[in-house]
Design a protein around this motif. Structure first.
Motif, short mmCIF file in Angstrom:
data_model
loop_
_atom_site.label_atom_id
_atom_site.label_comp_id
_atom_site.label_asym_id
_atom_site.label_seq_id
_atom_site.Cartn_x
_atom_site.Cartn_y
_atom_site.Cartn_z
N PHE A 110 0.80 -1.23 0.00
CA PHE A 110 0.00 0.00 0.00
C PHE A 110 0.83 1.28 0.00
N LYS A 111 2.11 1.18 0.33
CA LYS A 111 2.93 2.37 0.36
C LYS A 111 2.98 3.07 -1.00
N ASP A 144 8.50 -2.40 3.38
CA ASP A 144 7.72 -1.98 2.22
C ASP A 144 7.95 -0.54 1.79
N GLY A 266 1.12 0.12 11.99
CA GLY A 266 2.49 0.08 12.49
C GLY A 266 2.89 1.45 12.98
N ASN A 267 3.19 2.32 12.03
CA ASN A 267 3.64 3.67 12.35
C ASN A 267 2.47 4.63 12.54
N PHE A 268 1.25 4.13 12.44
CA PHE A 268 0.02 4.90 12.66
C PHE A 268 -0.27 5.92 11.55
N GLY A 269 0.41 5.77 10.39
CA GLY A 269 0.17 6.71 9.30
C GLY A 269 -1.12 6.42 8.57
N ASN A 270 -1.31 5.17 8.20
CA ASN A 270 -2.47 4.79 7.41
C ASN A 270 -3.77 5.07 8.16
N SER A 319 6.09 -5.56 8.59
CA SER A 319 5.92 -4.12 8.35
C SER A 319 5.18 -3.44 9.50
N HIS A 398 -0.38 -9.12 7.05
CA HIS A 398 -0.77 -7.86 7.69
C HIS A 398 -2.28 -7.67 7.65
N THR A 424 -3.22 -4.29 2.94
CA THR A 424 -2.04 -3.45 2.78
C THR A 424 -0.94 -4.08 1.93
C1 LIG Z 1 3.65 -0.01 6.34
C2 LIG Z 1 2.73 -1.14 6.39
C3 LIG Z 1 1.75 -1.24 7.39
C4 LIG Z 1 1.63 -0.23 8.50
O1 LIG Z 1 1.19 1.04 8.07
P1 LIG Z 1 1.43 2.32 8.99
O2 LIG Z 1 1.02 3.47 8.15
O3 LIG Z 1 2.89 2.33 9.31
O4 LIG Z 1 0.60 2.14 10.20
C5 LIG Z 1 0.87 -2.31 7.32
N1 LIG Z 1 0.97 -3.26 6.37
C6 LIG Z 1 1.91 -3.20 5.41
C7 LIG Z 1 1.97 -4.29 4.40
C8 LIG Z 1 2.81 -2.15 5.38
O5 LIG Z 1 3.74 -2.11 4.42
#
Ligand SMILES: *Cc1c(COP(=O)(O)O)cnc(C)c1O
Length: 498
Positions: A110-111, A144, A266-270, A319, A398, A424
């Protein structure tokens, strides 16, 4: 204009916020004014393309970009580099459960949704601000982001991209994707340490005024492609709005009806991007924050105590193996009613003691919109198998964490609201674990992760994600490895300063 979450910097324009990446004195940029959709405005977007919805959302936040500039950036970002015309299509898994597939971009995760766009926004920002220095994008990646950033930035003139990942802390496919990246301006470094080591060092370098002036003298300026950059976060708001409108368009929900989003975090961005969509007036009931066994966020939302002092665990959803969720800072800023001094205190406590505690009022504000849970590695694998057997749908690890936490949420709350689960990553990106879900044995031990792609394809009837086909035959172009204490030295080597 954009202001700091720690009340320690002047307000800056969107171009400056995107150029700077994070606030030079510590803190993150957030929009000063939070505008909301006029009702007709949102309604008028029903049935529009992803790019059209994106143009509308971006215009809210990019005052110093013209509408024509935004459209140009969007045209470059979302075209046939995505293998699905809808860019972020919805899959109907059950009556009230949908999967939002965010992995049709060039790196199968998803990045790409943000990183195919952000370099164009940044490149325009540099032109507008007449920046003469060469820009160096530093990326700390748990797997990712790295490849997605490398793909987004490669061969963009006027900048270099340097990507640090935890050596042996990412999957073989993730590593191969990164170290085969082409482009004259791309650098990839394996760090002997974990993701937090990479991210902390990168953050320290950004905060180090002396180092930045030293670089400036040599003609370099630092920026970031991590989700601490507003230019990374902003494109992610779009798919929440688009998914909602898509459900209305297909007659699955009524306009104005509230829905839930489940976000593997993870980083709470999404998930923060989902909150911004909510703040703009998107009708949302709950945001469900799903963690793996590094469940620092689940504990935080349940107790108000952020406790980073705990063993770091490498899981099958790498991730999300994160103990410091950087974007939480932005959420806390809003949940405290923009108390910059409180945020500054908590963040320095986190830095010094590895923990901070928020009061009941903040906890309550958070729980009104957010529900949090976690899934173990075992539950993750069981969920992949169960979902496939029931629906012939293949989840990556994930997304499976998200699914499991959603199931817990339904049991605990009985909530029947229509729910969209963010997917993701493509299941092929984490093929060894996904196969393990079916076979029980750890397929990665057998070595060749690339042969496993075919095996998973045969077993599931799904075709291998196009970007992963033939990956093992690509030449390896990057071989740098360094100790976590030597990240700065490695960077200086790359820039020819040593
Ligand atoms: C980065 C990532 C996440 C976490 O997203 P955040 O924005 O960091 O919370 C979840 N799943 C996958 C596959 C990712 O690459």
């Amino acid at each position: 204009m954009y202001i700091s979450t720690r009340d320690n910097f002047q307000a800056v324009t969107a171009t400056e916020a995107i150029k700077l990446g994070m606030v030079p004195t510590g803190g993150l940029f957030v929009p000063q004014n939070m505008s909301t959709f006029a009702e007709e405005e949102l309604k008028s977007l029903i049935g529009k393309t992803y790019q059209d919805v994106a143009a509308k959302v971006l215009a809210f936040y990019l005052d110093d970009y013209s509408a024509a500039e935004i459209v140009t950036c969007l045209k470059k970002a979302y075209q046939d580099n995505f293998t699905h015309q809808e860019i972020a299509p919805l899959y109907r898994l059950a009556d009230s459960t949908y999967i939002l597939e965010l992995w049709h971009g060039p790196t199968a995760a998803f990045k790409d949704m943000a990183l195919q766009l952000m370099p164009h926004l940044l490149s325009l920002a540099l032109q507008k601000l007449e920046v003469r220095e060469e820009m160096v994008i530093l990326v700390a990646t748990s797997g990712d982001t790295g490849k997605a950033a490398l793909e987004g930035f490669k061969d963009v003139s006027g900048l270099k991209i340097v990507c640090f990942y935890p050596y042996q802390g990412v999957s073989a496919i993730q590593e191969r994707q990164m170290i085969t990246t082409e482009g004259e301006n791309t650098y990839v470094v394996g760090v002997r340490g974990n993701f937090d080591d990479c991210q902390n060092t990168v953050k320290t370098l950004f905060g180090d005024q002396a180092f930045r002036s030293f670089l400036a003298e040599k003609g370099f300026v630092l920026s970031s492609a991590n989700s601490i950059n507003w230019g990374r976060l902003l494109p992610q708001i779009v798919y929440y709005v688009y998914a909602y409108l898509n459900l209305v368009h297909k007659g699955r929900i009524k306009y104005g009806e509230k829905i839930n989003f489940v976000v593997p975090t993870g980083n709470f961005g999404n998930i923060l991007a989902a909150w911004y969509a909510y703040r703009m007036g998107l009708p949302l009931h709950k945001l469900i924050c799903a963690s793996n066994e590094n469940k620092v966020l689940t504990d935080f939302f349940r107790t108000g105590i952020y406790e980073k002092n705990r063993p770091f665990k490498q899981t099958n959803s790498p991730s999300m193996d994160i103990l410091i969720s950087s974007n939480l800072e932005r959420f806390l800023y809003e949940m405290t009613g923009r108390e910059g001094t409180a945020i500054a205190t908590w963040m320095s406590e986190l830095q010094e003691k590895g923990r901070f505690v928020v009061d009941k009022t903040v906890q309550k504000a958070m729980s009104e919109i957010l529900w949090a849970g976690f899934a173990t590695e075992k539950e993750t694998l069981a969920t992949i198998k169960e979902t496939y057997l029931k629906s012939s749908y293949l989840l990556d690890t994930h997304t499976a964490v998200g699914m499991k936490v959603y199931q817990q949420y339904v049991v605990e709350t009985g909530d029947k609201t229509v729910t969209v689960l963010d997917s993701t990553a493509s299941p092929f990106k984490f093929v060894a674990s996904v196969l393990q879900a079916f076979d029980g044995s750890d397929a990665s031990i057998e070595g060749d992760e690339f042969a496993l792609l075919q095996e998973l394809s045969q077993k599931s009837g799904w075709s291998v994600h196009p970007t992963l086909q033939g990956l093992e035959k690509k030449p390896i172009l990057h071989q740098r490895i360094c100790a976590k204490e030597r990240i700065r030295n490695e960077l200086e080597n790359i820039l020819g300063l040593r």
